[in-house]
Write an enzyme that holds these catalytic residues in place. Sequence first.
Site, short mmCIF file in Angstrom:
data_model
loop_
_atom_site.label_atom_id
_atom_site.label_comp_id
_atom_site.label_asym_id
_atom_site.label_seq_id
_atom_site.Cartn_x
_atom_site.Cartn_y
_atom_site.Cartn_z
N HIS A 161 0.81 -1.23 0.00
CA HIS A 161 0.00 0.00 0.00
C HIS A 161 0.84 1.28 0.00
O HIS A 161 0.31 2.35 -0.31
CB HIS A 161 -0.92 0.04 1.22
CG HIS A 161 -1.96 -1.03 1.25
ND1 HIS A 161 -2.83 -1.25 0.20
CD2 HIS A 161 -2.27 -1.96 2.20
CE1 HIS A 161 -3.64 -2.26 0.50
NE2 HIS A 161 -3.32 -2.71 1.70
N ASP A 197 -3.87 -10.58 -1.65
CA ASP A 197 -4.28 -9.97 -0.39
C ASP A 197 -5.75 -9.57 -0.47
O ASP A 197 -6.25 -9.23 -1.55
CB ASP A 197 -3.41 -8.74 -0.16
CG ASP A 197 -3.41 -8.23 1.27
OD1 ASP A 197 -4.44 -7.66 1.68
OD2 ASP A 197 -2.38 -8.36 1.94
N HIS A 199 -6.96 -6.90 0.52
CA HIS A 199 -6.99 -5.48 0.15
C HIS A 199 -6.29 -5.28 -1.19
O HIS A 199 -5.25 -5.90 -1.46
CB HIS A 199 -6.28 -4.65 1.22
CG HIS A 199 -6.91 -4.76 2.58
ND1 HIS A 199 -6.67 -5.83 3.44
CD2 HIS A 199 -7.78 -3.94 3.24
CE1 HIS A 199 -7.35 -5.66 4.56
NE2 HIS A 199 -8.03 -4.52 4.46
N ASP A 286 -4.94 -12.12 4.67
CA ASP A 286 -6.10 -11.55 5.34
C ASP A 286 -7.40 -11.87 4.61
O ASP A 286 -8.46 -11.37 4.98
CB ASP A 286 -5.94 -10.04 5.54
CG ASP A 286 -5.48 -9.32 4.30
OD1 ASP A 286 -5.34 -9.96 3.24
OD2 ASP A 286 -5.23 -8.10 4.38
#
Length: 435
Positions: A161, A197, A199, A286
């Site tokens: 990120h 992921d 995200h 996650d």
Amino acid sequence: MTVSPRPARNRRADTGGRPDADTAPATLDRTVVWSPDYLGYRWTDEHPMNPMRLALTMDLARQSGVLDGVEVVEPAAAPDGELLRVHTAGYIDAVKSAGHSGATGTVEGDAPHGLGNMDNPVFPQMHEASAMLAGGSIAAAREIAEGRTRRAVSIGGGMHHAMPDWASGFCVYNDAAVAISWLLDHGFDRIAYVDVDAHHGDGVQHVFRDDPRVLTVSVHQHPATLWPNTGWASEVGEGAAEGTSVNLPVLPGTVDDIWLRGFHAIVPAAVEAFAPQIVVSQCGVDNHREDPLADLSLTVDGQRAAFRAMRDLADRYAEGRWLAVGGGGYGLVRVVPRAWTHLIATALDRDLDPATPLPAEWLATTAERAPGVELPATFGDGGNVEYLSWDGPGGTPVTGISSQDRALIRIDAAIIATRRACFPLLGLDPEDPRD
């Protein structure tokens, strides 16, 4: 605008299996990159990204025999010159200043460069700890580029990120983007980045959004339902790189077989069309059903299937070159250690049966470190990884189970949206399941 020309390819449906014997590399050296200094990347005691997950993973990998006879490569911290491949000089100076200021935790008012907000609180030696994670991913890239290995894994990496001048989503330096940039300067000019992921891999996509040498593929929870609220199917890259950003958003509650149906309907064809020289994987976990920060419903079995699929992509399309890094994952005790032990085992070709019992020694020491946590008994969760392959528009199967049929309809809508957005730009037919 289309991407640069690619080699001719054979049309075939993806099977998700290992490559044929006559197409796989004859031998593959394999490398694990690790440093105890990774454990210095610790925000606060209450922060969800706790390096305990890394320590428990390495303990489990050792005690299960996965690392027997493996010489672990210890990296050095990335120097500023390497971080400048992605990050601005002003940002690097700000990280150093924050970590040496004596302040800890959050700051009042606006956090400069995202340093000191709730996600990214200030912690001592922030620059040094973050540079070590980036150094690990560079070390993994160097091992491959210099021919000492074809596969390298560093579970400390995956900070996908971080932006050029902004800390974001628990990420200070974008080690994956730095490593990709390093590879571009060391003999590689076609790199496929695959991110699983929960995200969206927004930072890596941002860095390479207009670079036709890098394909970024992200399979993530739908941006309408999860931060960073990017990664829509319509995000396909810019300029000469149009078509090299591929995003498959999936809905909350997506389980193993539905997620794998989506992955295999998008990722293998895009990677094959791009014809990469190396596959770089961000292996955040996650997406597990127990993760406290996301809403997907994979099991460790499904995560293991994803790792094996990415290994297969590297074997089939990139002469076995595979660089794998960690990422998100906040089931610190029950999930991450098992999932990333599977990742290490997958990279080393020492695949673990999910039904294998966890080592008694690991269970005993972990029970002392995490009292009150009910520990799993085996390396798997009993998940269902037998997926139905996508068979084109209108080919959604009917199982007679209403919840399953709704999930299939929804993933198929996501599949065709993604394929129609980017497949023509890659020279593929979005309607044809052979592509």
